[in-house]
Design a protein around this motif. Structure first.
Motif, PDB file in Angstrom:
ATOM      1  N   ASP A 161       1.157  -1.238   0.105  1.00 47.07           N
ATOM      2  CA  ASP A 161       0.048   0.052  -0.222  1.00 47.07           C
ATOM      3  C   ASP A 161       1.012   1.384  -0.173  1.00 47.07           C
ATOM      4  OD1 ASP A 161      -2.024  -1.685  -0.203  1.00 47.07           O
ATOM      5  OD2 ASP A 161      -2.217  -1.668   2.010  1.00 47.07           O
ATOM      6  N   PRO A 162       0.467   2.375  -0.629  1.00 52.39           N
ATOM      7  CA  PRO A 162       1.042   3.565  -0.578  1.00 52.39           C
ATOM      8  C   PRO A 162       1.836   4.059   0.569  1.00 52.39           C
ATOM      9  CG  PRO A 162      -0.668   3.618  -2.263  1.00 52.39           C
ATOM     10  CD  PRO A 162      -0.621   2.191  -1.139  1.00 52.39           C
ATOM     11  N   ASP A 163       1.163   3.971   1.725  1.00 52.42           N
ATOM     12  CA  ASP A 163       1.553   4.581   3.405  1.00 52.42           C
ATOM     13  C   ASP A 163       1.995   3.456   3.643  1.00 52.42           C
ATOM     14  OD1 ASP A 163      -0.790   2.323   3.223  1.00 52.42           O
ATOM     15  OD2 ASP A 163      -0.803   3.555   5.524  1.00 52.42           O
ATOM     16  N   VAL A 164       2.364   2.545   2.715  1.00 54.64           N
ATOM     17  CA  VAL A 164       3.829   1.256   3.440  1.00 54.64           C
ATOM     18  C   VAL A 164       5.371   2.135   3.251  1.00 54.64           C
ATOM     19  CG1 VAL A 164       4.708  -0.665   4.373  1.00 54.64           C
ATOM     20  CG2 VAL A 164       2.208  -1.098   3.947  1.00 54.64           C
ATOM     21  N   GLU A 165       5.846   2.140   4.467  1.00 56.99           N
ATOM     22  CA  GLU A 165       6.948   2.800   3.858  1.00 56.99           C
ATOM     23  C   GLU A 165       8.038   1.304   3.271  1.00 56.99           C
ATOM     24  OE1 GLU A 165      10.635   5.732   5.987  1.00 56.99           O
ATOM     25  OE2 GLU A 165       9.367   5.011   6.701  1.00 56.99           O
ATOM     26  N   LEU A 166       8.655   1.467   2.710  1.00 52.41           N
ATOM     27  CA  LEU A 166       9.911   1.075   2.743  1.00 52.41           C
ATOM     28  C   LEU A 166      11.488   1.746   2.449  1.00 52.41           C
ATOM     29  CD1 LEU A 166      10.046  -2.230   0.082  1.00 52.41           C
ATOM     30  CD2 LEU A 166      11.325  -0.977  -0.313  1.00 52.41           C
ATOM     31  N   VAL A 167      12.764   0.774   3.836  1.00 54.40           N
ATOM     32  CA  VAL A 167      13.858   1.007   3.088  1.00 54.40           C
ATOM     33  C   VAL A 167      14.765  -0.338   3.057  1.00 54.40           C
ATOM     34  CG1 VAL A 167      13.003   2.684   5.075  1.00 54.40           C
ATOM     35  CG2 VAL A 167      13.681   0.320   5.756  1.00 54.40           C
ATOM     36  N   LEU A 168      15.746   0.572   3.082  1.00 52.51           N
ATOM     37  CA  LEU A 168      16.783  -0.812   2.809  1.00 52.51           C
ATOM     38  C   LEU A 168      17.891  -0.446   4.333  1.00 52.51           C
ATOM     39  CD1 LEU A 168      18.042   0.160  -0.774  1.00 52.51           C
ATOM     40  CD2 LEU A 168      16.654  -1.443  -0.317  1.00 52.51           C
ATOM     41  N   CYS A 169      18.077  -1.574   4.570  1.00 59.10           N
ATOM     42  CA  CYS A 169      19.105  -1.567   5.516  1.00 59.10           C
ATOM     43  C   CYS A 169      20.038  -3.215   5.884  1.00 59.10           C
ATOM     44  CB  CYS A 169      18.342  -1.979   6.921  1.00 59.10           C
ATOM     45  SG  CYS A 169      18.038  -4.163   7.248  1.00 59.10           S
ATOM     46  N   ASP A 170      21.319  -2.884   6.472  1.00 56.13           N
ATOM     47  CA  ASP A 170      21.777  -3.415   6.843  1.00 56.13           C
ATOM     48  C   ASP A 170      21.530  -4.195   8.533  1.00 56.13           C
ATOM     49  OD1 ASP A 170      24.220  -5.555   7.282  1.00 56.13           O
ATOM     50  OD2 ASP A 170      25.907  -4.646   6.967  1.00 56.13           O
ATOM     51  N   ALA A 171      20.852  -6.120   8.678  1.00 51.68           N
ATOM     52  CA  ALA A 171      20.492  -6.158   9.591  1.00 51.68           C
ATOM     53  C   ALA A 171      22.232  -6.184  10.665  1.00 51.68           C
ATOM     54  CB  ALA A 171      20.251  -7.234   9.168  1.00 51.68           C
ATOM     55  N   ARG A 172      23.307  -6.250  10.089  1.00 55.88           N
ATOM     56  CA  ARG A 172      24.258  -6.454  11.442  1.00 55.88           C
ATOM     57  C   ARG A 172      24.580  -4.639  11.736  1.00 55.88           C
ATOM     58  NH1 ARG A 172      28.374  -8.968   6.103  1.00 55.88           N
ATOM     59  NH2 ARG A 172      26.631  -6.461   5.677  1.00 55.88           N
ATOM     60  N   ASP A 173      24.189  -3.792  11.210  1.00 57.00           N
ATOM     61  CA  ASP A 173      24.723  -2.304  11.980  1.00 57.00           C
ATOM     62  C   ASP A 173      23.831  -1.777  12.221  1.00 57.00           C
ATOM     63  OD1 ASP A 173      26.581  -0.227  10.621  1.00 57.00           O
ATOM     64  OD2 ASP A 173      24.536   0.432  10.242  1.00 57.00           O
ATOM     65  N   ARG A 174      24.193  -1.480  13.755  1.00 56.67           N
ATOM     66  CA  ARG A 174      23.331  -0.937  14.873  1.00 56.67           C
ATOM     67  C   ARG A 174      23.052   0.825  14.099  1.00 56.67           C
ATOM     68  NH1 ARG A 174      22.978  -0.788  19.815  1.00 56.67           N
ATOM     69  NH2 ARG A 174      22.395   0.794  20.528  1.00 56.67           N
ATOM     70  N   GLU A 175      23.599   1.351  13.465  1.00 55.75           N
ATOM     71  CA  GLU A 175      23.173   2.080  12.870  1.00 55.75           C
ATOM     72  C   GLU A 175      21.543   2.031  11.909  1.00 55.75           C
ATOM     73  OE1 GLU A 175      22.832   5.264  14.456  1.00 55.75           O
ATOM     74  OE2 GLU A 175      24.299   3.781  16.096  1.00 55.75           O
ATOM     75  N   SER A 176      21.854   1.691  11.307  1.00 56.84           N
ATOM     76  CA  SER A 176      21.147   1.775  10.022  1.00 56.84           C
ATOM     77  C   SER A 176      20.150   0.582  10.366  1.00 56.84           C
ATOM     78  CB  SER A 176      21.624   0.534   9.051  1.00 56.84           C
ATOM     79  OG  SER A 176      20.863  -0.616   8.114  1.00 56.84           O
ATOM     80  N   VAL A 177      19.752  -0.560  11.685  1.00 58.61           N
ATOM     81  CA  VAL A 177      18.446  -0.929  12.661  1.00 58.61           C
ATOM     82  C   VAL A 177      18.183   0.160  13.336  1.00 58.61           C
ATOM     83  CG1 VAL A 177      18.261  -2.376  13.860  1.00 58.61           C
ATOM     84  CG2 VAL A 177      19.286  -3.277  12.534  1.00 58.61           C
ATOM     85  N   LYS A 178      18.916   1.280  14.116  1.00 59.50           N
ATOM     86  CA  LYS A 178      18.378   1.930  14.594  1.00 59.50           C
ATOM     87  C   LYS A 178      17.495   2.886  13.782  1.00 59.50           C
ATOM     88  CE  LYS A 178      19.988   4.391  18.123  1.00 59.50           C
ATOM     89  NZ  LYS A 178      21.499   5.251  18.640  1.00 59.50           N
ATOM     90  N   ALA A 179      17.846   2.825  11.859  1.00 55.80           N
ATOM     91  CA  ALA A 179      17.042   3.785  11.215  1.00 55.80           C
ATOM     92  C   ALA A 179      15.581   2.965  11.052  1.00 55.80           C
ATOM     93  CB  ALA A 179      17.977   4.142  10.132  1.00 55.80           C
ATOM     94  N   VAL A 180      15.777   1.599  11.376  1.00 55.74           N
ATOM     95  CA  VAL A 180      14.662   1.185  10.372  1.00 55.74           C
ATOM     96  C   VAL A 180      14.186   1.399  11.842  1.00 55.74           C
ATOM     97  CG1 VAL A 180      13.413  -1.201  10.507  1.00 55.74           C
ATOM     98  CG2 VAL A 180      15.521  -0.306   8.636  1.00 55.74           C
ATOM     99  N   LEU A 181      13.864   1.339  12.486  1.00 61.75           N
ATOM    100  CA  LEU A 181      12.688   1.144  13.885  1.00 61.75           C
ATOM    101  C   LEU A 181      12.768   2.933  14.271  1.00 61.75           C
ATOM    102  CD1 LEU A 181      15.031  -1.068  16.476  1.00 61.75           C
ATOM    103  CD2 LEU A 181      13.398  -1.821  15.471  1.00 61.75           C
ATOM    104  N   VAL A 182      13.242   3.284  14.021  1.00 62.42           N
ATOM    105  CA  VAL A 182      13.030   4.936  14.211  1.00 62.42           C
ATOM    106  C   VAL A 182      11.697   5.433  13.549  1.00 62.42           C
ATOM    107  CG1 VAL A 182      13.282   7.196  13.662  1.00 62.42           C
ATOM    108  CG2 VAL A 182      14.583   6.285  15.411  1.00 62.42           C
ATOM    109  N   ALA A 183      11.968   4.790  12.257  1.00 64.33           N
ATOM    110  CA  ALA A 183      10.724   4.584  10.940  1.00 64.33           C
ATOM    111  C   ALA A 183       9.630   3.955  11.195  1.00 64.33           C
ATOM    112  CB  ALA A 183      11.167   4.188   9.085  1.00 64.33           C
TER     113      ALA A 183
END
Length: 201
Positions: A161-183
């Motif tokens: 659906d248009p309101d579902v956000e999709l992001v790229l991440c690296d599940a091994r990287d703390r900062e990348s995962v934090k950005a996903v959780l904030v989203a």
């Protein structure tokens, strides 16, 4: 004795605690994601894959995997002084799906972790959260050696659906995962403010 303003201690902040699920297909990186970001030693319920489970465990694309989560992964991260997230990683195999309803109770939102080599493994989790009205963000785990696609191509393949956000991440990287959780948190709170999505009970 005079007490100036500088001598006053601020009262301790009582943090808000929120529950976030981490879901997705078998071997997509859920345990890795929780472990990468958790500030406590993660609780893991991994067991060794055996020959007895081979007829029911689909190892296509993850043939080198030797363990599986049989109940959940659990971790905690403090995003701010006043905001703590409890992370619950769901088991990825079909035979453990009966645990999902229990884990989903009280969740503010969810991360659906996806692998572009096995996108079809994400459909079950996406359908689950859509049916239950739980806000979710899709995070594409960028595995080494996997082909990278534009986010719009992945979005179309998953029929989001248009309101579902999709992001790229690296599940091994703390900062990348934090950005996903904030989203995830921001998305869920925006929908809650609009009255579109109830918190799961």
């Amino acid at each position: 004795m005079a007490f100036g303003r500088s001598s006053r201690k601020k009262p301790p902040v009582e943090p808000v605690t929120l529950k976030i699920l981490v879901a997705g297909g078998f071997g997509v990186g859920k345990t890795t994601l929780v472990g990468a970001v958790s500030e406590i030693r993660p609780l893991r319920t991994e067991e060794v894959l055996t020959e007895a489970g081979r007829p029911v465990d689909d190892l296509h694309g993850v043939e080198a995997k030797t363990t599986t989560t049989v109940a959940m992964d659990f971790g905690r991260i403090t995003l701010r002084e006043d905001l703590v997230l409890y992370l619950f990683g769901t088991p990825g195999q079909d035979r453990f799906w009966f645990l999902w309803d229990e884990l989903a109770q009280g969740a503010l939102g969810a991360v659906v972790l996806a692998d572009t080599r096995r996108l079809e493994d994400s459909f079950a989790a996406i359908d689950y959260f859509e049916r239950r009205g739980i806000p979710f963000t899709v995070a594409v785990n960028c595995f080494e050696g996997a082909r990278h696609y534009p986010t719009e191509t992945v979005r179309a393949a998953l029929d989001l659906d248009p309101d579902v956000e999709l992001v790229l991440c690296d599940a091994r990287d703390r900062e990348s995962v934090k950005a996903v959780l904030v989203a995830v948190v921001e998305h869920a709170l925006v929908l809650a403010d609009r009255g579109q999505q109830p918190v799961a009970t």
